[in-house]
Design a protein around this motif. Structure first.
Motif, PDB file in Angstrom:
ATOM      1  N   ASP A  48       0.826  -1.213   0.000  1.00 50.10           N
ATOM      2  CA  ASP A  48       0.000   0.000   0.000  1.00 50.10           C
ATOM      3  C   ASP A  48       0.860   1.262   0.000  1.00 50.10           C
ATOM      4  N   LEU A  49       1.947   1.259   0.783  1.00 51.26           N
ATOM      5  CA  LEU A  49       2.851   2.412   0.786  1.00 51.26           C
ATOM      6  C   LEU A  49       3.526   2.559  -0.567  1.00 51.26           C
ATOM      7  N   ASN A  50       3.976   1.452  -1.140  1.00 54.64           N
ATOM      8  CA  ASN A  50       4.617   1.508  -2.458  1.00 54.64           C
ATOM      9  C   ASN A  50       3.672   2.118  -3.489  1.00 54.64           C
ATOM     10  N   ALA A  51       2.388   1.765  -3.423  1.00 53.94           N
ATOM     11  CA  ALA A  51       1.396   2.310  -4.349  1.00 53.94           C
ATOM     12  C   ALA A  51       1.244   3.822  -4.178  1.00 53.94           C
ATOM     13  N   LEU A  52       1.553   4.315  -2.983  1.00 50.60           N
ATOM     14  CA  LEU A  52       1.476   5.757  -2.699  1.00 50.60           C
ATOM     15  C   LEU A  52       2.790   6.481  -2.996  1.00 50.60           C
ATOM     16  N   LYS A  53       3.752   5.787  -3.580  1.00 57.36           N
ATOM     17  CA  LYS A  53       5.070   6.340  -3.905  1.00 57.36           C
ATOM     18  C   LYS A  53       5.904   6.603  -2.654  1.00 57.36           C
ATOM     19  N   VAL A  54       5.650   5.808  -1.606  1.00 53.01           N
ATOM     20  CA  VAL A  54       6.402   5.906  -0.356  1.00 53.01           C
ATOM     21  C   VAL A  54       7.286   4.673  -0.258  1.00 53.01           C
ATOM     22  N   ASP A  55       8.587   4.902  -0.081  1.00 53.65           N
ATOM     23  CA  ASP A  55       9.530   3.782  -0.076  1.00 53.65           C
ATOM     24  C   ASP A  55       9.506   2.978   1.210  1.00 53.65           C
ATOM     25  N   GLY A  56       9.111   3.573   2.282  1.00 49.26           N
ATOM     26  CA  GLY A  56       9.058   2.922   3.588  1.00 49.26           C
ATOM     27  C   GLY A  56       8.724   3.970   4.622  1.00 49.26           C
ATOM     28  N   LEU A  57       8.367   3.512   5.801  1.00 48.44           N
ATOM     29  CA  LEU A  57       7.928   4.420   6.855  1.00 48.44           C
ATOM     30  C   LEU A  57       8.652   4.062   8.145  1.00 48.44           C
ATOM     31  N   VAL A  58       9.202   5.064   8.791  1.00 50.30           N
ATOM     32  CA  VAL A  58       9.867   4.871  10.078  1.00 50.30           C
ATOM     33  C   VAL A  58       9.035   5.567  11.146  1.00 50.30           C
ATOM     34  N   LEU A  59       8.767   4.840  12.223  1.00 56.53           N
ATOM     35  CA  LEU A  59       8.092   5.405  13.385  1.00 56.53           C
ATOM     36  C   LEU A  59       9.054   5.347  14.564  1.00 56.53           C
ATOM     37  N   GLU A  60       9.151   6.449  15.303  1.00 56.42           N
ATOM     38  CA  GLU A  60      10.009   6.475  16.477  1.00 56.42           C
ATOM     39  C   GLU A  60       9.475   7.484  17.470  1.00 56.42           C
ATOM     40  N   TYR A  61      10.034   7.416  18.678  1.00 52.16           N
ATOM     41  CA  TYR A  61       9.740   8.421  19.690  1.00 52.16           C
ATOM     42  C   TYR A  61      10.976   9.286  19.828  1.00 52.16           C
ATOM     43  N   ASP A  62      10.805  10.593  19.630  1.00 50.74           N
ATOM     44  CA  ASP A  62      11.913  11.543  19.742  1.00 50.74           C
ATOM     45  C   ASP A  62      11.977  12.012  21.192  1.00 50.74           C
ATOM     46  N   GLU A  63      12.969  11.492  21.922  1.00 53.44           N
ATOM     47  CA  GLU A  63      13.056  11.808  23.350  1.00 53.44           C
ATOM     48  C   GLU A  63      13.480  13.245  23.626  1.00 53.44           C
ATOM     49  N   VAL A  64      14.128  13.908  22.667  1.00 57.98           N
ATOM     50  CA  VAL A  64      14.536  15.303  22.860  1.00 57.98           C
ATOM     51  C   VAL A  64      13.309  16.214  22.860  1.00 57.98           C
ATOM     52  N   PHE A  65      12.434  16.032  21.853  1.00 57.40           N
ATOM     53  CA  PHE A  65      11.248  16.875  21.738  1.00 57.40           C
ATOM     54  C   PHE A  65      10.003  16.234  22.350  1.00 57.40           C
ATOM     55  N   GLU A  66      10.147  14.987  22.811  1.00 58.09           N
ATOM     56  CA  GLU A  66       9.064  14.241  23.442  1.00 58.09           C
ATOM     57  C   GLU A  66       7.830  14.153  22.550  1.00 58.09           C
ATOM     58  N   VAL A  67       8.059  13.689  21.308  1.00 58.63           N
ATOM     59  CA  VAL A  67       6.981  13.504  20.341  1.00 58.63           C
ATOM     60  C   VAL A  67       7.209  12.210  19.562  1.00 58.63           C
ATOM     61  N   TYR A  68       6.111  11.649  19.077  1.00 57.54           N
ATOM     62  CA  TYR A  68       6.197  10.532  18.138  1.00 57.54           C
ATOM     63  C   TYR A  68       6.463  11.125  16.759  1.00 57.54           C
ATOM     64  N   THR A  69       7.330  10.484  16.010  1.00 52.50           N
ATOM     65  CA  THR A  69       7.738  11.012  14.719  1.00 52.50           C
ATOM     66  C   THR A  69       7.606   9.951  13.634  1.00 52.50           C
ATOM     67  N   ALA A  70       7.178  10.381  12.462  1.00 54.74           N
ATOM     68  CA  ALA A  70       7.153   9.526  11.271  1.00 54.74           C
ATOM     69  C   ALA A  70       8.092  10.132  10.245  1.00 54.74           C
ATOM     70  N   MET A  71       8.890   9.281   9.625  1.00 50.38           N
ATOM     71  CA  MET A  71       9.791   9.721   8.560  1.00 50.38           C
ATOM     72  C   MET A  71       9.568   8.818   7.355  1.00 50.38           C
ATOM     73  N   PHE A  72       9.496   9.430   6.183  1.00 52.64           N
ATOM     74  CA  PHE A  72       9.301   8.650   4.964  1.00 52.64           C
ATOM     75  C   PHE A  72       9.807   9.423   3.756  1.00 52.64           C
ATOM     76  N   GLY A  73      10.090   8.677   2.717  1.00 52.89           N
ATOM     77  CA  GLY A  73      10.470   9.266   1.447  1.00 52.89           C
ATOM     78  C   GLY A  73       9.292   9.204   0.501  1.00 52.89           C
ATOM     79  N   LEU A  74       8.957  10.328  -0.112  1.00 53.50           N
ATOM     80  CA  LEU A  74       7.833  10.415  -1.038  1.00 53.50           C
ATOM     81  C   LEU A  74       8.372  10.710  -2.432  1.00 53.50           C
ATOM     82  N   SER A  75       8.179   9.767  -3.351  1.00 54.29           N
ATOM     83  CA  SER A  75       8.742   9.869  -4.700  1.00 54.29           C
ATOM     84  C   SER A  75       7.831  10.674  -5.619  1.00 54.29           C
TER      85      SER A  75
END
Length: 148
Positions: A48-75
């Motif tokens: 489904d992500l590939n169909a959206l031109k997204v190569d992959g999705l990273v989810l993490e918790y940013d302890e410095v800013f105390e937020v959940y973060t998503a990172m992805f590449g959009l082609s």
């Protein structure tokens, strides 16, 4: 999530070493797992992500800013920057924190980093799968906006 091919892996943030290759069952884990295991991030890749031109999705918790973060590449092409920014600005509370996006010309994609806590309807009580579905819906809407 449908019975599609899913890659779900956890990595160590500092070393980038694989911690675990997980089954779909891991996606039932509360998102707060990332807050408890601050040294880890989750990498998801789906059809489904590939169909959206997204190569992959990273989810993490940013302890410095105390937020959940998503990172992805959009082609999508660089010329779509104004549409991407307009969409993100419309759906994002930038008074509290800002997103980042940068075009990687050598890869031909936008590297997008979103602190999730400041997107309408995001909930810290999500499971990993619910967070993925929330982001998939958000990215689908973004891609539809770009294409129109």
């Amino acid at each position: 999530m449908s019975k599609q091919q899913v890659v779900c892996e956890r990595y160590d943030k500092e070393t980038e070493e694989l911690v675990s290759k997980d089954s779909m069952e891991f996606l039932n884990t509360p998102l707060s797992h990332l807050k408890e295991k601050k040294n880890e991030y989750v990498y998801l890749q789906t059809e489904d992500l590939n169909a959206l031109k997204v190569d992959g999705l990273v989810l993490e918790y940013d302890e410095v800013f105390e937020v959940y973060t998503a990172m992805f590449g959009l082609s999508v092409q660089k010329k779509f920057a104004p549409k991407i920014e307009a969409y993100l600005n419309e759906h994002y509370n930038s008074e509290k924190m800002n997103y980042s996006m940068m075009f990687a010309g050598d890869e031909g994609l936008w590297e997008i980093n979103l602190p999730l806590d400041y997107i309408d309807q995001f909930s810290e009580s999500f499971t990993l799968e619910e967070a993925y579905q929330f982001l998939q819906s958000f990215i689908t809407s973004l891609v539809e906006t770009i294409e129109n």
